[in-house]
Design an enzyme around this catalytic site. Structure first.
Site, PDB file in Angstrom:
ATOM      1  CE  LYS A 182      -1.951   1.289   3.857  1.00 22.35           C
ATOM      2  NZ  LYS A 182      -2.857   1.343   5.041  1.00 22.35           N
TER       3      LYS A 182
ATOM      4  CG  HIS B  36      -3.847   1.163  13.458  1.00 24.47           C
ATOM      5  ND1 HIS B  36      -3.353   2.420  13.160  1.00 24.47           N
ATOM      6  CD2 HIS B  36      -3.338   0.320  12.515  1.00 24.47           C
ATOM      7  CE1 HIS B  36      -2.607   2.347  12.072  1.00 24.47           C
ATOM      8  NE2 HIS B  36      -2.566   1.086  11.673  1.00 24.47           N
TER       9      HIS B  36
ATOM     10  CG  ASP C  15      -0.439  -2.777  10.927  1.00 19.13           C
ATOM     11  OD1 ASP C  15      -1.333  -1.942  10.681  1.00 19.13           O
ATOM     12  OD2 ASP C  15       0.773  -2.522  10.798  1.00 19.13           O
TER      13      ASP C  15
ATOM     14  CG  HIS D  34       1.594   1.440  14.135  1.00 18.80           C
ATOM     15  ND1 HIS D  34       1.166   0.151  14.361  1.00 18.80           N
ATOM     16  CD2 HIS D  34       1.250   1.718  12.847  1.00 18.80           C
ATOM     17  CE1 HIS D  34       0.593  -0.332  13.263  1.00 18.80           C
ATOM     18  NE2 HIS D  34       0.621   0.601  12.337  1.00 18.80           N
TER      19      HIS D  34
END
Length: 205
Positions: free
Chosen positions: A45, A64, A66, A121
Protein backbone atom coordinates in the site's frame (compact mmCIF):
# COMPACT_ATOMS: atom_id res chain seq x y z
CA UNK A 1 7.73 -1.63 -8.03
CA UNK A 2 7.11 -5.26 -8.99
CA UNK A 3 10.78 -6.14 -8.53
CA UNK A 4 10.95 -4.20 -5.25
CA UNK A 5 7.94 -5.97 -3.74
CA UNK A 6 9.21 -9.38 -4.85
CA UNK A 7 12.38 -8.77 -2.84
CA UNK A 8 10.32 -7.56 0.13
CA UNK A 9 8.26 -10.76 0.09
CA UNK A 10 11.44 -12.83 0.24
CA UNK A 11 12.71 -10.62 3.07
CA UNK A 12 9.47 -11.16 5.00
CA UNK A 13 9.88 -14.93 4.76
CA UNK A 14 13.51 -14.68 5.87
CA UNK A 15 12.44 -12.61 8.88
CA UNK A 16 9.75 -15.15 9.75
CA UNK A 17 12.37 -17.89 9.77
CA UNK A 18 14.57 -15.79 12.07
CA UNK A 19 11.60 -15.45 14.42
CA UNK A 20 11.18 -19.23 14.29
CA UNK A 21 14.82 -19.70 15.22
CA UNK A 22 14.52 -17.29 18.13
CA UNK A 23 11.38 -19.02 19.40
CA UNK A 24 12.77 -22.53 19.05
CA UNK A 25 10.25 -23.45 16.33
CA UNK A 26 11.17 -25.50 13.28
CA UNK A 27 12.26 -23.50 10.25
CA UNK A 28 9.29 -22.59 8.08
CA UNK A 29 6.70 -23.04 10.84
CA UNK A 30 5.33 -19.48 10.63
CA UNK A 31 5.02 -19.56 6.85
CA UNK A 32 3.16 -22.86 7.11
CA UNK A 33 0.91 -21.38 9.80
CA UNK A 34 0.03 -18.59 7.35
CA UNK A 35 -0.55 -20.94 4.43
CA UNK A 36 -4.20 -21.91 4.33
CA UNK A 37 -5.27 -23.63 1.12
CA UNK A 38 -3.69 -21.15 -1.30
CA UNK A 39 -0.67 -19.77 0.52
CA UNK A 40 0.05 -16.53 2.37
CA UNK A 41 -1.09 -13.22 0.91
CA UNK A 42 1.21 -10.30 0.15
CA UNK A 43 0.33 -6.76 -0.84
CA UNK A 44 1.77 -3.26 -0.83
CA UNK A 45 0.00 0.00 0.00
CA UNK A 46 1.35 3.42 -1.00
CA UNK A 47 0.27 6.27 1.27
CA UNK A 48 0.62 10.03 1.00
CA UNK A 49 0.25 12.28 4.04
CA UNK A 50 -0.05 15.94 2.94
CA UNK A 51 1.06 18.79 5.19
CA UNK A 52 -1.51 20.16 7.62
CA UNK A 53 -1.45 23.82 8.73
CA UNK A 54 -3.14 22.99 12.07
CA UNK A 55 -2.10 19.45 13.08
CA UNK A 56 -3.36 19.94 16.63
CA UNK A 57 -6.93 19.85 15.28
CA UNK A 58 -6.75 16.38 13.69
CA UNK A 59 -5.68 12.88 14.69
CA UNK A 60 -3.85 11.87 11.51
CA UNK A 61 -3.82 8.08 11.19
CA UNK A 62 -5.24 7.03 14.55
CA UNK A 63 -3.51 4.59 16.88
CA UNK A 64 -3.97 0.92 15.98
CA UNK A 65 -2.25 -2.43 15.70
CA UNK A 66 -2.09 -4.11 12.31
CA UNK A 67 -4.33 -7.13 11.85
CA UNK A 68 -2.00 -9.28 9.79
CA UNK A 69 1.39 -10.92 10.06
CA UNK A 70 4.59 -9.04 9.37
CA UNK A 71 4.72 -5.53 7.88
CA UNK A 72 7.69 -4.02 6.08
CA UNK A 73 7.56 -0.23 5.90
CA UNK A 74 9.70 1.78 3.52
CA UNK A 75 9.01 5.21 4.95
CA UNK A 76 9.79 8.75 3.88
CA UNK A 77 13.47 9.57 4.41
CA UNK A 78 12.83 13.24 5.21
CA UNK A 79 9.38 13.81 6.72
CA UNK A 80 8.59 12.18 10.06
CA UNK A 81 5.22 11.33 11.60
CA UNK A 82 5.29 7.64 12.55
CA UNK A 83 5.13 6.91 16.27
CA UNK A 84 4.89 3.69 18.27
CA UNK A 85 3.65 3.12 21.79
CA UNK A 86 6.22 1.75 24.26
CA UNK A 87 5.75 1.61 28.03
CA UNK A 88 2.86 4.04 27.81
CA UNK A 89 4.82 6.65 25.86
CA UNK A 90 4.64 7.59 22.19
CA UNK A 91 8.07 7.24 20.61
CA UNK A 92 9.04 8.84 17.29
CA UNK A 93 10.31 6.56 14.55
CA UNK A 94 12.62 8.99 12.73
CA UNK A 95 13.10 8.97 8.97
CA UNK A 96 15.98 6.65 8.10
CA UNK A 97 17.39 6.63 4.60
CA UNK A 98 17.76 3.22 2.92
CA UNK A 99 16.04 1.37 5.75
CA UNK A 100 12.92 -0.72 6.26
CA UNK A 101 10.91 -0.56 9.48
CA UNK A 102 9.57 -3.96 10.59
CA UNK A 103 6.25 -4.13 12.40
CA UNK A 104 4.45 -7.19 13.74
CA UNK A 105 0.70 -7.68 13.52
CA UNK A 106 -1.96 -9.41 15.61
CA UNK A 107 -1.56 -12.81 13.92
CA UNK A 108 2.04 -13.18 15.02
CA UNK A 109 1.07 -12.29 18.57
CA UNK A 110 -1.45 -15.12 18.56
CA UNK A 111 0.78 -17.73 16.89
CA UNK A 112 3.74 -16.93 19.18
CA UNK A 113 1.42 -17.11 22.21
CA UNK A 114 2.34 -13.55 23.13
CA UNK A 115 6.10 -14.00 22.89
CA UNK A 116 5.97 -11.27 20.25
CA UNK A 117 3.40 -8.49 20.53
CA UNK A 118 1.68 -6.55 17.80
CA UNK A 119 2.73 -2.92 17.97
CA UNK A 120 0.38 -0.01 18.62
CA UNK A 121 1.34 2.81 16.26
CA UNK A 122 0.01 5.99 14.67
CA UNK A 123 0.94 8.70 12.18
CA UNK A 124 0.68 12.30 13.33
CA UNK A 125 0.18 15.21 10.95
CA UNK A 126 3.05 17.54 10.11
CA UNK A 127 2.96 21.21 9.16
CA UNK A 128 5.42 21.02 6.28
CA UNK A 129 6.33 18.43 3.70
CA UNK A 130 4.45 15.50 2.17
CA UNK A 131 5.15 12.18 3.86
CA UNK A 132 5.21 9.16 1.58
CA UNK A 133 5.32 5.54 2.69
CA UNK A 134 5.20 2.08 1.12
CA UNK A 135 3.85 -0.54 3.50
CA UNK A 136 4.03 -4.20 2.47
CA UNK A 137 1.91 -6.75 4.31
CA UNK A 138 2.77 -10.45 4.52
CA UNK A 139 -0.44 -11.97 5.86
CA UNK A 140 -2.04 -15.39 6.32
CA UNK A 141 -4.22 -16.78 3.56
CA UNK A 142 -7.88 -15.96 4.03
CA UNK A 143 -8.80 -19.49 5.14
CA UNK A 144 -5.73 -20.08 7.31
CA UNK A 145 -6.62 -21.24 10.83
CA UNK A 146 -4.64 -19.17 13.32
CA UNK A 147 -3.83 -20.42 16.82
CA UNK A 148 -0.88 -20.47 19.25
CA UNK A 149 1.96 -22.80 18.29
CA UNK A 150 1.54 -25.89 20.50
CA UNK A 151 5.28 -25.97 21.25
CA UNK A 152 5.05 -22.48 22.74
CA UNK A 153 1.92 -23.23 24.75
CA UNK A 154 3.57 -26.32 26.25
CA UNK A 155 6.45 -24.20 27.53
CA UNK A 156 4.11 -22.15 29.69
CA UNK A 157 3.92 -23.27 33.31
CA UNK A 158 0.13 -23.20 33.45
CA UNK A 159 -0.18 -24.57 29.90
CA UNK A 160 -3.20 -22.36 29.34
CA UNK A 161 -3.98 -20.83 25.98
CA UNK A 162 -4.66 -17.14 26.40
CA UNK A 163 -5.17 -16.61 22.68
CA UNK A 164 -8.05 -17.90 20.53
CA UNK A 165 -8.24 -20.14 17.47
CA UNK A 166 -9.91 -18.58 14.44
CA UNK A 167 -10.00 -18.33 10.66
CA UNK A 168 -8.03 -15.31 9.48
CA UNK A 169 -10.86 -14.08 7.22
CA UNK A 170 -13.23 -14.03 10.20
CA UNK A 171 -10.75 -11.96 12.17
CA UNK A 172 -10.45 -9.47 9.30
CA UNK A 173 -14.22 -9.04 9.19
CA UNK A 174 -14.22 -8.20 12.89
CA UNK A 175 -11.14 -5.98 12.55
CA UNK A 176 -12.77 -3.87 9.84
CA UNK A 177 -15.13 -2.34 12.37
CA UNK A 178 -12.78 -2.32 15.37
CA UNK A 179 -9.42 -1.34 13.88
CA UNK A 180 -8.94 1.71 16.05
CA UNK A 181 -9.87 -0.02 19.30
CA UNK A 182 -7.77 -2.18 21.61
CA UNK A 183 -6.80 -5.62 20.28
CA UNK A 184 -7.73 -7.53 23.45
CA UNK A 185 -11.53 -7.26 22.90
CA UNK A 186 -10.99 -8.54 19.36
CA UNK A 187 -9.19 -11.61 20.72
CA UNK A 188 -11.99 -12.17 23.24
CA UNK A 189 -14.61 -11.90 20.51
CA UNK A 190 -12.79 -14.53 18.46
CA UNK A 191 -12.71 -16.86 21.49
CA UNK A 192 -16.50 -16.82 21.46
CA UNK A 193 -16.41 -18.13 17.89
CA UNK A 194 -13.96 -20.99 18.62
CA UNK A 195 -16.57 -23.80 18.68
CA UNK A 196 -17.26 -23.09 14.99
CA UNK A 197 -13.59 -23.28 13.93
CA UNK A 198 -12.42 -26.45 12.22
CA UNK A 199 -8.88 -26.78 13.55
CA UNK A 200 -6.95 -28.75 10.94
CA UNK A 201 -3.24 -29.49 10.69
CA UNK A 202 -0.81 -26.84 9.51
CA UNK A 203 -0.23 -27.07 5.78
CA UNK A 204 2.84 -28.81 4.41
CA UNK A 205 4.59 -26.69 1.78
Amino acid sequence: MKEFTAHLEKLAELLLDLLCENLGLEKGYLKKAFYGSQGPSFGTKVSNYPPCPQPELIKGLRAHTDAGGIILLFQDDKVSGLQLLKDGQWIDVPPMRHSIVINLGDQLEVITNGKYKSVMHRVIAQTDGNRMSLASFYNPGSDAVIYPAPALVEKEKEKSEVYPKFVFEDYMKLYAGLKFQAKEPRFEAMKAMEPTVNLGPIATV
